[in-house]
Design an enzyme around this catalytic site. Structure first.
Site, short mmCIF file in Angstrom:
data_model
loop_
_atom_site.label_atom_id
_atom_site.label_comp_id
_atom_site.label_asym_id
_atom_site.label_seq_id
_atom_site.Cartn_x
_atom_site.Cartn_y
_atom_site.Cartn_z
N GLU A 1 32.92 -41.23 68.02
CA GLU A 1 33.89 -42.16 67.43
C GLU A 1 33.18 -43.46 67.06
OE1 GLU A 1 38.23 -44.19 68.48
OE2 GLU A 1 36.86 -43.70 70.12
N LYS B 1 43.30 -41.39 62.98
CA LYS B 1 43.73 -41.45 64.38
C LYS B 1 45.24 -41.69 64.47
CE LYS B 1 42.19 -43.66 68.70
NZ LYS B 1 41.21 -44.65 69.22
N CYS C 1 39.70 -39.71 70.15
CA CYS C 1 39.76 -40.48 71.39
C CYS C 1 41.15 -40.45 72.03
CB CYS C 1 39.29 -41.90 71.15
SG CYS C 1 38.84 -42.78 72.68
#
Length: 406
Positions: free
Chosen positions: A166, A238, A279
Site C-alpha cells: 500500500e 479503497k 489495508c
C-alpha cells in the site's frame, strides 16, 4: 461395553396416561421408531443389544431436533432404554433408509443473494506468488525505480503474480497524498506506466499495491491490477477509509484528504480470479464474503498496518478472511521505517484456505516467494463443505451491486 436399549413411554408419559391424558399420536409413534432406526443404522455407531447387560445407558432423542421439517411436536420426550422391537441380541447397523435431514434442507444456496457463482477453472492450478515488502522514501523517482528492480528480481525467482505494498510511491500521510497523487485515467501516472511496461515485458500479473490517485477534485487510495499484456485490468479504490483514534497510541483520519471507493473489485487474470482490498478493507468480512460469492480464488490486500494494531490484528484478520471463505489471502506491507511519521508493521504474508500461514517475513525489506495450489483449496472445501451447510432460513448475504440495487 454393550448398550442396553429400550423404546417405550417415558415415565412422564406414563404419568400422563394415569391422569387421563390422550395417548401419543400415531405420528409420534412413527417418529420414535424412525429416530431409533436412524440411531441404530448410523454408520458411526456400533451397538450391541442385550437383556443381560450389566451396564446400560439412556439416550434421549428430541424429535423436533431430528426432524425439524415436521415442525414442533407437543409430545413428551422419547427415552431409549430397552428393546420391545424384537431386534437380534447382537445388532450391527446397515445403511439407513431414514436419514436425518441434512443441511440441504435449509436451501443453503439462498444464503447468498443472488446465489453464489462457482469458482471458475483457473488458467493455472499451481504457480508462484511474490510479495515485495519495499522500503518507501520521500523520493518518488527512487521509489518507482526501486519497485521496478524488486519486481524484476521477483519474476526471476519464478513468480507469475507479484504484489506490491500500500502507498509504495509516497510517504503515508495526509500531507503527502495530494503532492504525490497521479491521474491514472488521464494517462499521467509514471507509477502505473512503469507497472504496465514491466508486466508486459516479463509476462506477469501485477497487483500494483496502491498509490494516491487524483480524479477531478478528489483523491483516492487506488490499486491497479495489470495483466501480462501490460493493460490495466481493474482498478480498486479503497472502500473503507482508515479513520481511527486510539488515545495515546495512534490517530489517523484518511477521510481528511481521501474519498472512499464505491465498488468491490474482482478480476479474472492469468493466475485466477482475484478479489482486491486495501489495508482497512480487510477488517470487513462482508467484502471478502462477496468476493468469495463471486468465485474468487485469491484475495489480495496491499496494506500498511501500524505498530498498535499490527501485532494484534494483522495476521489474525488474514487468517480469518482465508478460513471463513476457504481461499487464499495475500497481503503486502511496506517495510518498517522507525523514523517515519507513520510506522508500518510489515510482516507481508500468504495464508492458505485452511487458515495456515504459508509464508511470511519480519519488518525489514524483503521479497517473499511462495506457492499457490488451487487444488488444495478445492480439497479443503470438500473436507469442510461450508457452502452446502449455510442456513438461508437464518441469514443471507446480499450483493447489492449484482442485484442492481445501487
Amino acid at each position: 461395553m454393550e448398550l442396553l436399549i429400550r423404546v417405550g413411554p417415558h415415565h412422564s408419559e406414563r404419568g400422563n396416561r394415569r391422569n387421563g391424558a390422550t395417548k401419543p399420536t400415531e405420528k409420534f409413534k412413527r417418529m420414535k421408531a424412525s429416530a431409533l432406526s436412524s440411531l441404530l443404522h448410523s454408520p458411526s455407531i456400533k451397538l450391541g443389544l442385550s437383556t443381560n447387560s450389566s451396564i446400560s445407558r439412556s439416550i434421549n432423542i428430541f424429535p423436533h431436533l431430528l426432524f425439524p421439517c415436521l415442525g414442533p411436536i407437543n409430545s413428551p420426550r422419547t427415552s431409549v432404554f430397552s428393546n420391545p422391537l424384537n431386534l437380534p441380541r447382537k445388532f450391527h447397523p446397515s445403511p439407513s433408509n431414514f436419514p436425518i435431514p441434512m443441511a440441504s434442507s435449509f436451501n443453503s444456496e439462498q444464503a447468498r443473494a443472488p446465489p453464489a457463482i462457482p469458482c471458475p477453472s483457473p488458467p493455472l492450478t499451481k504457480f508462484k506468488i511474490g510479495l515485495c515488502q519495499l522500503s518507501v522514501t520521500a523520493d518518488k523517482e527512487r521509489n518507482i525505480a526501486h519497485a521496478r528492480k524488486a519486481i524484476e528480481e521477483t519474476a526471476e525467482k519464478g513468480a507469475r503474480l507479484v504484489v506490491l505494498p500500500e502507498i509504495w510511491n509516497s510517504p503515508y500521510s495526509n500531507d503527502s497524498f495530494p503532492v504525490y497523487a497521479e491521474d491514472i485515467d488521464a494517462g499521467a501516472s509514471p507509477s502505473v506506466s512503469m507497472l504496465s511496461e514491466i508486466a508486459r515485458r516479463l509476462k506477469i500479473t501485477i497487483v500494483g499495491g496502491s498509490i494516491p490517485e487524483r480524479s477531478g477534485d478528489r483523491l483516492y487510495n487506488t490499486c491497479c491490477v495489470l495483466g501480462s499484456d501490460g493493460k490495466v485490468k481493474a482498478k480498486h479504490r479503497k472502500i473503507h477509509l482508515f479513520d481511527i483514534d486510539i488515545p495515546g497510541k495512534i490517530t489517523f483520519m484518511e477521510s481528511k484528504t481521501l474519498t472512499a471507493g464505491e465498488t468491490p473489485t474482482i478480476v479474472d487474470t492469468d493466475v485466477g480470479r482475484i478479489g482486491v482490498g486495501i489495508c482497512y478493507d480487510i477488517r470487513f468480512p462482508e467484502l471478502a464474503m462477496i468476493y468469495a460469492a463471486r468465485g474468487a480464488h485469491l484475495l489480495c490486500y496491499p496494506g500498511a498496518f501500524n505498530m498498535t494494531t499490527g501485532p494484534l490484528h494483522w495476521e489474525l484478520l488474514q487468517r480469518a478472511r482465508a478460513v471463513d471463505n476457504q481461499l487464499y489471502v495475500a497481503t503486502c506491507s511496506p517495510a518498517r521505517d522507525a523514523g517515519a511519521g507513520y510506522v508500518a508493521w510489515g510482516h507481508s504474508t500468504l495464508v492458505g484456505p485452511f487458515g495456515e500461514v504459508l509464508a511470511t517475513t519480519d519488518h525489514e525489506e524483503a521479497i517473499i516467494i511462495a506457492e499457490i495450489d488451487y487444488s488444495i483449496m478445492e480439497m479443503r472445501r470438500t473436507n469442510l463443505p461450508l457452502v452446502k451447510q449455510r442456513r438461508a432460513d437464518l441469514y443471507q448475504l446480499v450483493d447489492k451491486e449484482r442485484l442492481g440495487l445501487e
